[in-house]
Scaffold this active site. Structure first.
Site, short mmCIF file in Angstrom:
data_model
loop_
_atom_site.label_atom_id
_atom_site.label_comp_id
_atom_site.label_asym_id
_atom_site.label_seq_id
_atom_site.Cartn_x
_atom_site.Cartn_y
_atom_site.Cartn_z
N GLU A 179 0.80 -1.23 0.00
CA GLU A 179 0.00 0.00 0.00
C GLU A 179 0.84 1.28 0.00
O GLU A 179 1.73 1.47 0.83
CB GLU A 179 -0.91 0.00 1.21
CG GLU A 179 -1.93 1.13 1.20
CD GLU A 179 -3.18 0.78 1.97
OE1 GLU A 179 -4.04 0.07 1.40
OE2 GLU A 179 -3.31 1.18 3.14
N LYS A 181 0.73 4.65 1.05
CA LYS A 181 -0.08 5.30 2.08
C LYS A 181 0.78 6.33 2.82
O LYS A 181 1.73 5.96 3.49
CB LYS A 181 -0.52 4.19 3.04
CG LYS A 181 -1.36 4.56 4.21
CD LYS A 181 -1.58 3.29 5.07
CE LYS A 181 -2.63 3.39 6.10
NZ LYS A 181 -2.80 2.14 6.86
N LYS A 242 -7.76 2.79 -3.38
CA LYS A 242 -8.18 2.65 -1.97
C LYS A 242 -8.99 3.88 -1.59
O LYS A 242 -8.44 4.92 -1.26
CB LYS A 242 -6.93 2.50 -1.10
CG LYS A 242 -7.18 1.93 0.27
CD LYS A 242 -7.63 0.51 0.18
CE LYS A 242 -7.56 -0.34 1.39
NZ LYS A 242 -6.51 -0.11 2.33
N GLU A 291 -14.48 -5.67 1.57
CA GLU A 291 -13.82 -5.72 2.89
C GLU A 291 -14.83 -5.95 4.02
O GLU A 291 -15.86 -5.30 4.09
CB GLU A 291 -13.10 -4.39 3.12
CG GLU A 291 -12.43 -4.31 4.47
CD GLU A 291 -11.63 -3.03 4.63
OE1 GLU A 291 -10.65 -2.85 3.88
OE2 GLU A 291 -11.99 -2.21 5.48
N ASN A 313 -10.41 -7.19 7.30
CA ASN A 313 -9.62 -6.11 7.90
C ASN A 313 -9.41 -6.42 9.38
O ASN A 313 -10.37 -6.60 10.13
CB ASN A 313 -10.33 -4.76 7.73
CG ASN A 313 -9.37 -3.59 7.92
OD1 ASN A 313 -8.22 -3.80 8.35
ND2 ASN A 313 -9.82 -2.40 7.62
N GLU A 349 -5.85 -8.19 5.86
CA GLU A 349 -5.54 -6.76 5.77
C GLU A 349 -5.18 -6.17 7.13
O GLU A 349 -5.85 -6.41 8.12
CB GLU A 349 -6.77 -5.98 5.29
CG GLU A 349 -7.31 -6.35 3.94
CD GLU A 349 -8.54 -5.49 3.60
OE1 GLU A 349 -9.12 -5.73 2.53
OE2 GLU A 349 -8.91 -4.60 4.38
N SER A 350 -4.17 -5.36 7.14
CA SER A 350 -3.79 -4.48 8.27
C SER A 350 -3.06 -5.18 9.42
O SER A 350 -3.34 -6.34 9.75
CB SER A 350 -5.00 -3.76 8.88
OG SER A 350 -5.78 -3.14 7.91
#
Ligand code: IGP
Length: 395
Positions: A179, A181, A242, A291, A313, A349-350
């Site tokens: 990502e 970001k 995103k 998501e 997520n 994710e994350s």
């Protein structure tokens, strides 16, 4: 009586320019209890006395014989119905403030409606409300017809899901969506010397299968310019836009900026929204990463036909707490069976920082991972990928 003076008009002028949609006018007029119309700059303006006790979400707009108000009443009713549908699916995020946006702009005046209902309940809701206002402006500048023309000259889509599968087969590890970001509301600025194209190149060099590019400006300091610049720089990795998508217009816009995939957030979108948007994605050649964060969202999404990519997520977007065991909790035996039968790819994710984290979510059943912070903070994001996976995955 406690109250604030409010100035409103049925066809309001938006912060920057032009006339916004009639829907906007519905919510602006919802809390009125008394009106005083006057004409100004060719637009109707109403001075309204707002009693905070009357500003409840259950109070319909004032009824009058005028066509405008009849339309407002209809739209208000439709809005209420949509809220009910969302609530029945466990969606607590409201699309917009119940009594209107917190900031009202009327010519030179700006004022804030003092109603508790107009305070977002959490950061995700704040983002969504802001997106709604932003979108009204964007759509004025670029109506759908003009986007459709831009689609003809947009670069062709690349196979996002195919790239994830190929990477997983090549490395035996989850395919990486790296990502781009710069910042986030929970972590602040993640990287000061932020050159999106250089970072994207490093990710590609380091073995990322796909890239995710934040486009939200206010909360993540991203932009569509970043997305387009990365696409134009000849990066071969397919790109995920995103964004907080609440309207189909955004799918078209993402495509004109070179996106190959988009994010659809189940805690914000109803089943019908997701169905409708995935259909449009198919027409546009976009992959849709849907998501989820909770078991209920996961079950809703698994019940929708045609979903190919589901992201779990680990971050709760309402509180920002991160817990990577969420991936494992949502992937129990029953759901894993459905996922296999449907051929769905699950993306973890994350909150992934170490090879042990990657092994943990892979073991839980994910075939791809979406990683931002732990890579973007590395001086060399390509080396960051090797550190994250515990080996060089570029070869
Ligand atoms: O930086 P992290 O913890 O590696 O997380 C990346 C990505 O999962 C996260 O940015 C994200 C997941 N879903 C989102 C929705 C909107 C904005 C951001 C996100």
């Amino acid at each position: 009586m406690e109250g604030v003076m409010a100035l409103m008009r049925p066809m309001p002028v938006s912060p920057k320019q032009g006339v916004t949609s009639p829907r906007t006018s519905v919510r602006r007029s919802t809390p009125c209890i008394s009106t005083d119309f006057s004409k100004r700059n060719g637009c109707l303006i109403r001075a309204q006395q707002l009693d905070s006790t009357e500003a409840s979400t259950t109070v319909p707009p004032p009824v009058s014989d005028s066509k405008d108000n009849a339309l407002q009443l209809k739209e208000w009713e439709v809005g209420k119905l949509q809220e009910k549908v969302a609530a029945s699916q466990g969606i607590t995020i409201r699309r917009r403030p119940p009594t209107g946006p917190p900031q009202h702009y009327v010519g030179p005046f700006e004022f804030r409606i003092q109603s508790e209902g107009n305070t977002p309940r959490n950061i995700l809701e704040e983002i969504i409300w802001h997106k709604d206002v932003e979108l009204a402006q964007w759509k004025e500048r670029k109506p759908l017809v003009s986007l459709k023309k831009a689609l003809d000259v947009a670069p062709p889509t690349r196979d996002f899901i195919g790239a994830l599968r190929a990477a997983q087969q090549r490395t035996g590890l989850p395919g990486l969506i790296a990502e781009v970001k710069k910042a986030s509301p929970s972590r602040g600025v993640l990287r000061e010397d932020f050159n999106p194209v250089e970072i994207a190149k490093a990710y590609e060099k380091g073995g990322a299968a796909c890239l995710s590019v934040l486009t939200d400006e206010k909360f993540f300091q991203g932009s569509y310019e970043n997305l387009a610049a990365i696409r134009d720089a000849g990066i071969k990795c397919p790109l995920l836009c995103k964004e907080f998508i609440v309207e189909a217009w955004q799918l078209f816009y993402a495509r004109t900026k070179g996106a190959d995939a988009v994010l659809l957030i189940a805690s914000v979108l109803t089943d019908l929204d997701i169905k409708y948007m995935t259909k449009i994605c198919k027409i546009l050649g976009l992959a849709a990463l849907v998501e989820v964060h909770t078991e209920r969202e996961m079950d809703r999404v698994l019940g929708i036909e045609g979903i190919q990519l589901v992201g779990i997520n680990n971050r709760d977007l309402e509180t920002f707490t991160v817990d990577i065991s969420n991936t494992r909790n949502l992937l129990d035996a029953r759901r894993t069976k459905i996922i296999r039968e449907k051929g769905i790819i699950v993306v973890g994710e994350s909150g992934l920082f170490t090879p042990a984290d990657i092994a943990y979510v892979q073991d839980a059943g994910v075939e791809a991972v979406l990683v931002g912070e732990s890579l973007i903070k590395q001086p060399d994001p390509a080396e960051g990928i090797a550190k994250l996976f515990g080996k060089d995955i570029s070869i």
